[in-house]
Design a protein around this motif. Structure first.
Motif, PDB file in Angstrom:
ATOM      1  N   ILE A  11     -24.333  20.314  11.517  1.00 20.35           N
ATOM      2  CA  ILE A  11     -24.843  21.497  10.819  1.00 20.35           C
ATOM      3  C   ILE A  11     -25.740  21.009   9.691  1.00 20.35           C
ATOM      4  O   ILE A  11     -25.376  20.093   8.952  1.00 20.35           O
ATOM      5  CB  ILE A  11     -23.666  22.322  10.262  1.00 20.35           C
ATOM      6  CG1 ILE A  11     -22.873  22.903  11.445  1.00 20.35           C
ATOM      7  CG2 ILE A  11     -24.160  23.430   9.346  1.00 20.35           C
ATOM      8  CD1 ILE A  11     -21.556  23.529  11.052  1.00 20.35           C
ATOM      9  N   ARG A  12     -26.910  21.589   9.596  1.00 19.65           N
ATOM     10  CA  ARG A  12     -27.843  21.172   8.526  1.00 19.65           C
ATOM     11  C   ARG A  12     -27.960  22.282   7.497  1.00 19.65           C
ATOM     12  O   ARG A  12     -27.841  23.465   7.802  1.00 19.65           O
ATOM     13  CB  ARG A  12     -29.231  20.898   9.125  1.00 19.65           C
ATOM     14  CG  ARG A  12     -29.293  19.712  10.063  1.00 19.65           C
ATOM     15  CD  ARG A  12     -29.354  18.396   9.326  1.00 19.65           C
ATOM     16  NE  ARG A  12     -30.530  18.276   8.466  1.00 19.65           N
ATOM     17  CZ  ARG A  12     -31.702  17.771   8.877  1.00 19.65           C
ATOM     18  NH1 ARG A  12     -31.848  17.350  10.107  1.00 19.65           N
ATOM     19  NH2 ARG A  12     -32.707  17.686   8.027  1.00 19.65           N
ATOM     20  N   ARG A  15     -26.119  28.121  13.441  1.00 18.06           N
ATOM     21  CA  ARG A  15     -25.029  27.500  12.662  1.00 18.06           C
ATOM     22  C   ARG A  15     -25.580  26.799  11.414  1.00 18.06           C
ATOM     23  O   ARG A  15     -24.831  26.441  10.515  1.00 18.06           O
ATOM     24  CB  ARG A  15     -24.234  26.527  13.526  1.00 18.06           C
ATOM     25  CG  ARG A  15     -24.958  25.252  13.915  1.00 18.06           C
ATOM     26  CD  ARG A  15     -24.093  24.449  14.856  1.00 18.06           C
ATOM     27  NE  ARG A  15     -24.670  23.145  15.160  1.00 18.06           N
ATOM     28  CZ  ARG A  15     -24.130  22.314  16.029  1.00 18.06           C
ATOM     29  NH1 ARG A  15     -23.020  22.641  16.678  1.00 18.06           N
ATOM     30  NH2 ARG A  15     -24.680  21.149  16.256  1.00 18.06           N
ATOM     31  N   SER A  16     -26.908  26.582  11.364  1.00 17.92           N
ATOM     32  CA  SER A  16     -27.526  25.980  10.173  1.00 17.92           C
ATOM     33  C   SER A  16     -28.206  27.048   9.304  1.00 17.92           C
ATOM     34  O   SER A  16     -29.098  26.726   8.524  1.00 17.92           O
ATOM     35  CB  SER A  16     -28.561  24.938  10.580  1.00 17.92           C
ATOM     36  OG  SER A  16     -27.979  23.906  11.328  1.00 17.92           O
ATOM     37  N   ALA A  17     -27.786  28.291   9.468  1.00 16.59           N
ATOM     38  CA  ALA A  17     -28.472  29.366   8.726  1.00 16.59           C
ATOM     39  C   ALA A  17     -27.800  29.673   7.391  1.00 16.59           C
ATOM     40  O   ALA A  17     -28.320  30.465   6.602  1.00 16.59           O
ATOM     41  CB  ALA A  17     -28.533  30.631   9.585  1.00 16.59           C
ATOM     42  N   ALA A  18     -26.656  29.057   7.139  1.00 17.20           N
ATOM     43  CA  ALA A  18     -25.956  29.355   5.879  1.00 17.20           C
ATOM     44  C   ALA A  18     -26.693  28.692   4.718  1.00 17.20           C
ATOM     45  O   ALA A  18     -27.503  27.793   4.903  1.00 17.20           O
ATOM     46  CB  ALA A  18     -24.530  28.852   5.957  1.00 17.20           C
ATOM     47  N   ARG A  19     -26.417  29.153   3.524  1.00 19.99           N
ATOM     48  CA  ARG A  19     -27.114  28.600   2.358  1.00 19.99           C
ATOM     49  C   ARG A  19     -26.179  27.747   1.518  1.00 19.99           C
ATOM     50  O   ARG A  19     -26.455  27.475   0.356  1.00 19.99           O
ATOM     51  CB  ARG A  19     -27.686  29.734   1.521  1.00 19.99           C
ATOM     52  CG  ARG A  19     -28.840  30.406   2.273  1.00 19.99           C
ATOM     53  CD  ARG A  19     -29.456  31.474   1.451  1.00 19.99           C
ATOM     54  NE  ARG A  19     -30.684  31.927   2.080  1.00 19.99           N
ATOM     55  CZ  ARG A  19     -31.891  31.727   1.563  1.00 19.99           C
ATOM     56  NH1 ARG A  19     -32.038  31.064   0.453  1.00 19.99           N
ATOM     57  NH2 ARG A  19     -32.946  32.197   2.174  1.00 19.99           N
ATOM     58  N   GLU A  20     -25.088  27.358   2.124  1.00 22.10           N
ATOM     59  CA  GLU A  20     -24.093  26.585   1.383  1.00 22.10           C
ATOM     60  C   GLU A  20     -23.781  25.299   2.144  1.00 22.10           C
ATOM     61  O   GLU A  20     -23.554  25.354   3.364  1.00 22.10           O
ATOM     62  CB  GLU A  20     -22.815  27.416   1.310  1.00 22.10           C
ATOM     63  CG  GLU A  20     -22.138  27.446  -0.035  1.00 22.10           C
ATOM     64  CD  GLU A  20     -20.936  28.373   0.048  1.00 22.10           C
ATOM     65  OE1 GLU A  20     -19.843  27.865   0.298  1.00 22.10           O
ATOM     66  OE2 GLU A  20     -21.126  29.604  -0.098  1.00 22.10           O
ATOM     67  N   GLU A  21     -23.758  24.206   1.450  1.00 29.46           N
ATOM     68  CA  GLU A  21     -23.455  22.902   2.057  1.00 29.46           C
ATOM     69  C   GLU A  21     -22.122  22.969   2.811  1.00 29.46           C
ATOM     70  O   GLU A  21     -21.127  23.473   2.272  1.00 29.46           O
ATOM     71  CB  GLU A  21     -23.378  21.850   0.925  1.00 29.46           C
ATOM     72  CG  GLU A  21     -23.096  20.441   1.388  1.00 29.46           C
ATOM     73  CD  GLU A  21     -24.340  19.747   1.956  1.00 29.46           C
ATOM     74  OE1 GLU A  21     -25.324  19.612   1.212  1.00 29.46           O
ATOM     75  OE2 GLU A  21     -24.310  19.363   3.142  1.00 29.46           O
ATOM     76  N   GLY A  22     -22.132  22.472   4.034  1.00 30.92           N
ATOM     77  CA  GLY A  22     -20.875  22.351   4.789  1.00 30.92           C
ATOM     78  C   GLY A  22     -20.369  23.654   5.393  1.00 30.92           C
ATOM     79  O   GLY A  22     -19.357  23.654   6.090  1.00 30.92           O
ATOM     80  N   GLY A  28     -19.819  34.505  15.063  1.00 30.90           N
ATOM     81  CA  GLY A  28     -19.535  35.939  14.968  1.00 30.90           C
ATOM     82  C   GLY A  28     -19.022  36.454  16.296  1.00 30.90           C
ATOM     83  O   GLY A  28     -18.630  35.663  17.174  1.00 30.90           O
ATOM     84  N   THR A  29     -19.084  37.740  16.453  1.00 32.03           N
ATOM     85  CA  THR A  29     -18.593  38.370  17.683  1.00 32.03           C
ATOM     86  C   THR A  29     -19.779  38.872  18.504  1.00 32.03           C
ATOM     87  O   THR A  29     -20.935  38.840  18.031  1.00 32.03           O
ATOM     88  CB  THR A  29     -17.722  39.596  17.327  1.00 32.03           C
ATOM     89  OG1 THR A  29     -18.583  40.523  16.628  1.00 32.03           O
ATOM     90  CG2 THR A  29     -16.555  39.207  16.439  1.00 32.03           C
ATOM     91  N   GLY A  42     -23.000  28.425   9.658  1.00 26.78           N
ATOM     92  CA  GLY A  42     -23.813  29.639   9.611  1.00 26.78           C
ATOM     93  C   GLY A  42     -23.305  30.684  10.596  1.00 26.78           C
ATOM     94  O   GLY A  42     -22.630  30.356  11.580  1.00 26.78           O
ATOM     95  N   THR A  43     -23.659  31.924  10.337  1.00 25.37           N
ATOM     96  CA  THR A  43     -23.226  33.042  11.191  1.00 25.37           C
ATOM     97  C   THR A  43     -24.444  33.903  11.554  1.00 25.37           C
ATOM     98  O   THR A  43     -25.534  33.734  10.984  1.00 25.37           O
ATOM     99  CB  THR A  43     -22.231  33.944  10.437  1.00 25.37           C
ATOM    100  OG1 THR A  43     -22.939  34.525   9.323  1.00 25.37           O
ATOM    101  CG2 THR A  43     -21.018  33.175   9.943  1.00 25.37           C
TER     102      THR A  43
END
Ligand SMILES: O=P(O)(O)O[C@H]1O[C@H](CO)[C@@H](O[C@H]2O[C@H](CO)[C@@H](O)[C@H](O)[C@H]2O)[C@H](O)[C@H]1O
Length: 680
Positions: A557-558, A238-245, A316-317, A248-249
């Motif tokens: 989430i970080r 869940r912290s893998a996204a590159r956008e604040e807030g 995700g699924t 992640g998927t």
């Protein structure tokens, strides 16, 4: 075996004179298997002896459980009635081994006649005894008994036996027996009696009628190679996204795979990926009050959306997860899932199987704890439930579902708070379906409990590495892990930090300390892991007075800076490459510590075949240290006074050393370690 005074009617009971005992390795009287990976040499020993002075023969018997027949290999006497042998555990699965030994009467006889002949005695009578040994060998070689030459056929009187084509050995043995009985060829007979030819046949056709078979068949559990050598990276998807807030998927994780694989990791471990409950959901920094919109702890498993066999929708699924597993495979990586047997009060099990949770007298359920830690958002599962069979079956079902998704490594959260017998059963059951499955035990608890979990089937175990710092502590701990009985069944997996443990030793954020802690984990143990982005960035700010992180991503989430590179990422990438290229770093037990004159400099040899590494590290992260390293040159085939090169795989520097004592100096602010390949 029954006692002698019971006069057992077991055949040969009273005539079996050989004793087999003090077998090594043998875990808890044969209750548990030792561990290996394909290609490992399994070396075994036992005390084997008998009354009197007779010569003995002993064999090791082994087989894979897929095979019907045992393979035998001769054991060699080592010292003081200790015997040894080995075999190669070639393929995955379970091997069995045991022993058999017997009195070798022909060998005893041969030894005696040697002495008598040397003493000038005539051995006419002894030769007749030797001839009877040869008669026995003839029979065991497949030859018919010497007498009678005719066989009786019921009701038809005597009939001449059909001539049988005899083997070369039978012919030779018959001739020798005749020679021993021929008084006119005495000198020739004596010479044969003393010859290697006689020894050869005596060993080829032994008399084993009264042999002793060891009471236990012992096991070797052979796991796939990754059990012996693996490099773990932990991240919260869940912290893998590159956008604040942004949550992640799995697709965001896929985007990180090239980076993580380039750094040399082969196992990507994800904390739980299931729906997270709302009841008693925790907030930032372990707060028992959750603010609206806070994501909760991934370990608070289960909601209306499902439990352990469901996926948290924001990640995700199931298909997305399978896709991640497939893409990871393309990068030579595996995904490890986290099994935490506990439930949010919202978990379907809490409603469907209330009997799996222990109620207090007031009807409520006590939340889980691992004192002094309190897990107010989860119920522990009650393993003493009357309905335990259904509980076990359900847990097995969950693991089989994960297996069907393609998962082959499972990190188990707090296994020490569930019964050992459950683990032994469930691991064996899952491996029947998925023989490749590996389980890592996350048990930070008493030594005996950690050891027992390993014996029951966990392929890897977390260790006390995180809290061993000084050279003396480290050497003592490594010796315990690699030189005693633990080496047979406990595979250490070293982690300098985890998402739960921000050790006091690293809370200063001192870079050299991080480098040293990393380096020792990666070179002392063939299995090691890091709590990914946090460790790379040398995150260290603690939750006050605790060995935990402030703003831990367990509770929020970080947004990590995945593009950042630093001295740590450089060292990790380099050391992982060196681990891949040097087989000596792919085994843990091949370690020998060297004496160093300085009490903070630790030096250890790692040798596998011709790959010989000498690793030297300054465990004092604050001061330059210097000292003389005593290289055990006798172990390296180096003569006194002979010079040899040590090549630092970290820096590319070459040094020419000579003899045993050599000078080293390590400055923590430059580079507190050497990783030498020894070149003679
Ligand atoms: O008990 P350990 O220190 O071995 O830690 C492991 O188990 C914990 C319980 O599963 C887990 O703790 C986290 O999840 C809990 C349940 O949601 C939560 O109450 C705790 O505050 C949180 O730290 C821990 O992460 C895990 O590694």
């Amino acid at each position: 075996m029954s006692l002698p005074n019971s006069l057992s009617d077991q055949p040969g009971f009273g005539q079996s004179r050989v004793v087999i005992e003090r077998v090594s390795p043998e875990l808890d009287g044969g209750q548990f298997p030792i561990k290996a990976i394909p290609g490992d040499v399994v070396a075994v020993e036992a005390d084997i002896f008998a009354d009197g002075h007779d010569y003995l023969t002993a064999v090791l018997l082994y087989k894979h459980t897929d095979d019907t027949a045992w393979t035998e290999t001769a054991m060699a006497p080592l010292w003081n009635d200790r015997w040894g042998a080995s075999f190669i555990a070639e393929k995955q699965g379970r091997y069995l081994y045991t022993f058999e030994a017997w009195i070798n009467h022909p060998a005893s006889w041969q030894h005696e006649i040697h002495l008598k002949v040397a003493d000038g005695q005539r051995i006419t009578s002894e030769l007749l005894a030797g001839a009877t040994y040869l008669d026995g060998m003839v029979e065991r070689a497949g030859g018919a008994k010497a007498e009678p030459t005719a066989v009786a056929t019921k009701g038809k009187g005597k009939k001449k036996a059909e001539p049988i084509e005899e083997s070369h050995d039978v012919k030779v043995l018959r001739e020798l027996a005749a020679l021993f009985r021929d008084g006119d060829r005495y000198d020739e007979a004596v010479s044969v009696a003393e010859s290697d030819q006689f020894t050869f046949y005596a060993n080829r056709y032994p008399e084993r009628k009264y042999s002793t078979r060891y009471v236990h068949e012992l096991g070797v559990e052979v796991d796939r190679a990754r059990a012996g050598y693996s490099t773990w990276y932990c991240l919260f998807p869940r912290s893998a996204a590159r956008e604040e807030g942004k949550h992640g998927t799995f697709r965001d994780v896929e985007a990180l795979l090239p980076r993580i694989s380039n750094m040399g990791f082969d196992v990507l471990y994800l904390p739980p990926i299931h729906p997270i409950g709302m009841a008693h959901r925790k907030g930032k920094n372990n707060s028992v009050i959750c603010q609206p919109g806070e994501p909760g702890v991934p370990y608070g498993i289960g909601s209306e959306a499902g439990g352990h066999d469901a996926i948290h929708a924001e990640l995700g699924t199931v298909d997305d997860f399978k896709h991640l597993i497939a893409i990871a495979k393309n990068y030579g990586m595996e995904i490890a899932m986290d099994l935490a047997i506990q439930c949010s009060p919202d978990h379907p099990w809490a409603k469907e199987h209330p009997q799996w949770f222990k109620k207090r007298p007031d009807g409520t359920i006590q939340y889980a704890e691992n004192p002094p830690k309190k897990y107010q958002d989860i119920y522990p599962v009650y393993f003493e439930t009357e309905d335990w069979q259904n509980l076990w079956e359900e847990l097995k079902r969950v693991l089989l579902v994960w297996g069907s998704w393609g998962v082959r490594i499972i990190r188990v959260d707090n296994p020490h708070t569930k019964p050992f017998v459950f683990w032994e059963w469930v691991i064996a059951e899952v491996k029947k379906e998925y023989p490749d499955m590996l389980f890592l035990s996350e048990a930070f608890t008493k030594p005996r409990v950690m050891q027992e979990l390993a014996k029951r089937g966990f392929a890897h175990s977390y260790t006390y590495y995180t809290w061993r710092h000084t050279k003396a502590e480290m050497e003592e701990y490594m010796t315990e892990l690699t030189q005693g009985e633990m080496k047979y069944y406990f595979r250490p997996n070293f982690w300098p930090t985890t998402h739960d443990i921000n050790p006091y030793s690293l809370q200063s954020g001192h870079e050299p300390q991080f480098l040293i802690r990393y380096f020792m984990a990666a070179t002392l143990s063939s299995n090691y892991g890091i709590y990914g982005p946090s460790f790379e960035l040398m995150e260290h700010v603690p939750f006050p007075n605790k060995e935990e992180y402030l703003n831990s991503e367990k509770y929020e989430i970080r947004l990590w800076d995945w593009d950042k590179t630093n001295k740590m990422t450089y060292l990790i990438t380099l050391v992982n490459r060196i681990r891949r290229e040097n087989v000596a770093l792919q085994t843990t037990n091949n370690i020998t510590f060297c004496t160093v004159s300085d009490d903070a400099i630790m030096a250890y040899l790692k040798i596998t075949g011709s790959n010989r590494l000498l690793i030297i590290v300054n465990t004092d992260a604050y001061q330059r240290r210097a000292g003389m390293v005593q290289v055990p040159i006798w172990q390296l085939g180096i003569e006194h006074g002979q010079s040899y090169k040590v090549y630092d795989l970290l820096t590319g520097a070459y040094y020419t050393w000579q003899g045993e004592q050599n000078y080293v100096e390590l400055d923590p602010y430059v580079l507190p370690m050497h990783l030498f390949r020894i070149e003679v």
